[in-house]
Design a protein around this motif. Structure first.
Motif, PDB file in Angstrom:
ATOM      1  N   PHE A 118       0.789  -1.035   0.018  1.00 46.02           N
ATOM      2  CA  PHE A 118       0.003  -0.392   0.076  1.00 46.02           C
ATOM      3  C   PHE A 118       0.811   1.326   0.165  1.00 46.02           C
ATOM      4  O   PHE A 118       0.520   1.562  -0.825  1.00 46.02           O
ATOM      5  CB  PHE A 118      -1.273  -0.239   1.438  1.00 46.02           C
ATOM      6  CG  PHE A 118      -1.459   1.616   1.503  1.00 46.02           C
ATOM      7  CD1 PHE A 118      -2.615   1.972   0.502  1.00 46.02           C
ATOM      8  CD2 PHE A 118      -1.392   1.885   2.740  1.00 46.02           C
ATOM      9  CE1 PHE A 118      -3.278   2.974   0.868  1.00 46.02           C
ATOM     10  CE2 PHE A 118      -1.816   3.475   2.451  1.00 46.02           C
ATOM     11  CZ  PHE A 118      -2.532   3.751   1.531  1.00 46.02           C
ATOM     12  N   THR A 119       1.750   2.002   0.154  1.00 52.01           N
ATOM     13  CA  THR A 119       2.921   2.520   1.211  1.00 52.01           C
ATOM     14  C   THR A 119       3.333   2.991  -0.413  1.00 52.01           C
ATOM     15  O   THR A 119       3.496   3.747  -0.772  1.00 52.01           O
ATOM     16  CB  THR A 119       3.562   2.621   2.546  1.00 52.01           C
ATOM     17  OG1 THR A 119       4.450   1.520   1.766  1.00 52.01           O
ATOM     18  CG2 THR A 119       2.968   2.493   3.392  1.00 52.01           C
ATOM     19  N   THR A 175       2.175   1.384  -3.162  1.00 56.83           N
ATOM     20  CA  THR A 175       1.388   2.017  -4.385  1.00 56.83           C
ATOM     21  C   THR A 175       0.503   3.210  -4.381  1.00 56.83           C
ATOM     22  O   THR A 175      -0.271   3.423  -5.131  1.00 56.83           O
ATOM     23  CB  THR A 175       0.599   0.569  -4.586  1.00 56.83           C
ATOM     24  OG1 THR A 175      -0.021   0.810  -4.117  1.00 56.83           O
ATOM     25  CG2 THR A 175       1.997  -0.432  -5.280  1.00 56.83           C
ATOM     26  N   GLY A 176      -0.256   2.780  -3.367  1.00 58.01           N
ATOM     27  CA  GLY A 176      -0.718   4.069  -2.676  1.00 58.01           C
ATOM     28  C   GLY A 176      -2.348   3.319  -3.441  1.00 58.01           C
ATOM     29  O   GLY A 176      -3.769   3.844  -3.169  1.00 58.01           O
ATOM     30  N   ASN A 177      -2.337   2.059  -3.437  1.00 57.51           N
ATOM     31  CA  ASN A 177      -3.535   1.227  -4.034  1.00 57.51           C
ATOM     32  C   ASN A 177      -4.602   0.997  -3.026  1.00 57.51           C
ATOM     33  O   ASN A 177      -4.267   0.838  -1.975  1.00 57.51           O
ATOM     34  CB  ASN A 177      -3.334   0.162  -4.470  1.00 57.51           C
ATOM     35  CG  ASN A 177      -4.652  -1.207  -5.273  1.00 57.51           C
ATOM     36  OD1 ASN A 177      -5.364  -1.100  -4.940  1.00 57.51           O
ATOM     37  ND2 ASN A 177      -4.449  -0.740  -6.437  1.00 57.51           N
ATOM     38  N   TYR A 183      -4.926  -1.084   0.410  1.00 57.58           N
ATOM     39  CA  TYR A 183      -5.430  -0.357   1.898  1.00 57.58           C
ATOM     40  C   TYR A 183      -6.564  -1.238   2.053  1.00 57.58           C
ATOM     41  O   TYR A 183      -6.267  -1.627   4.103  1.00 57.58           O
ATOM     42  CB  TYR A 183      -5.495   1.286   1.961  1.00 57.58           C
ATOM     43  CG  TYR A 183      -5.636   1.832   3.387  1.00 57.58           C
ATOM     44  CD1 TYR A 183      -5.049   1.525   4.332  1.00 57.58           C
ATOM     45  CD2 TYR A 183      -7.608   1.941   3.695  1.00 57.58           C
ATOM     46  CE1 TYR A 183      -4.705   2.398   5.542  1.00 57.58           C
ATOM     47  CE2 TYR A 183      -7.239   2.334   5.513  1.00 57.58           C
ATOM     48  CZ  TYR A 183      -6.936   2.595   5.839  1.00 57.58           C
ATOM     49  OH  TYR A 183      -7.070   3.340   7.224  1.00 57.58           O
TER      50      TYR A 183
END
Length: 46
Positions: A9-10, A12-14, A18
């Motif tokens: 998550f950190t 890719t920001g997907n 999350y």
């Protein structure tokens, strides 16, 4: 598994990643943590 999911998550920001992380985190907190808690789950209710 939590660490891996958080890392993905950190990087890719997907948002789906999350949400998966939060679901895994929730499931983890619902598990009994002590042997005593586990033993009480095996006792049939009379």
């Amino acid at each position: 598994m939590l660490d891996f999911t958080w890392k993905v998550f950190t990087e890719t920001g997907n948002i789906d990643t999350y949400l998966l992380f939060k679901e895994l985190e929730k499931d983890r907190t619902e598990l009994p943590e002590t042997d005593e808690e586990l033993a009480h789950r095996d006792v049939p209710i009379s």
